[in-house]
Scaffold this motif. Sequence first.
Motif, short mmCIF file in Angstrom:
data_model
loop_
_atom_site.label_atom_id
_atom_site.label_comp_id
_atom_site.label_asym_id
_atom_site.label_seq_id
_atom_site.Cartn_x
_atom_site.Cartn_y
_atom_site.Cartn_z
N SER A 9 0.73 -1.26 -0.10
CA SER A 9 -0.13 0.11 -0.13
C SER A 9 1.01 1.27 0.08
O SER A 9 0.80 2.05 -0.68
CB SER A 9 -0.94 -0.17 0.94
N GLY A 26 0.19 1.97 -3.49
CA GLY A 26 -1.32 1.94 -3.42
C GLY A 26 -1.87 3.52 -3.91
O GLY A 26 -1.02 4.19 -4.64
N GLU A 63 -6.86 -1.08 -3.71
CA GLU A 63 -6.85 -1.52 -2.42
C GLU A 63 -6.94 -2.90 -2.42
O GLU A 63 -6.63 -3.55 -1.26
CB GLU A 63 -7.79 -0.48 -1.68
N CYS A 65 -4.04 -4.82 -2.66
CA CYS A 65 -3.28 -4.75 -1.37
C CYS A 65 -3.62 -5.53 -0.19
O CYS A 65 -2.78 -6.21 0.44
CB CYS A 65 -3.31 -3.51 -0.95
N LYS A 66 -4.97 -5.49 0.05
CA LYS A 66 -5.14 -6.42 1.15
C LYS A 66 -5.27 -7.95 0.57
O LYS A 66 -4.84 -8.80 1.65
CB LYS A 66 -6.78 -6.10 1.18
#
Length: 162
Positions: free
Chosen positions: A21, A25, A116, A119-120
């Motif tokens: 991130s 990100g 996002e 990233c998660k």
Amino acid sequence: MTQNKVLLSVFFGTLMYVFVSTLFGSDGLWATSQMEEQKQIISANFQKIKQINENLSTELYALKVDPEVIASYARKLGYVQDNEKIIRLTGLNPPVDYIPETGSPIVIKEVEYVPEWVCKLSGIVMFLFSLALFYMQSLREKLHDRRLEGIQVADTQEQPCV
């Protein structure tokens, strides 16, 4: 598997999420550098347009106030004063009309970044990967301990040599 290994896996997953991130990100370093480049392009274009505006403002002021500039533009349009005569020469190219510079449009492209959810997902994958590694390590230790239990150590008594 102990609680510490699960917590360590959660730490690694969180660390991976923060790393991805922060670098890639929507507010990361990659997106920020792209926005800085666009800011420099827009600033340079703004300065160019500002210079064009100053030139046009000066020209407009001269057209409003200076009679010689007004007469010059009137001659370009074909007007003459009472005491002037025009001689037209054939075969010459007509004068090119003056077109003031207006600047050039710039196209701003969208900033590229990793969404996002990616990233998660990278954090979750890292959590599961490290959890699997710790689980395999604990299985290996258990198998190693079972093998050692199965091997009996023989008593070695010294027998006298005859």
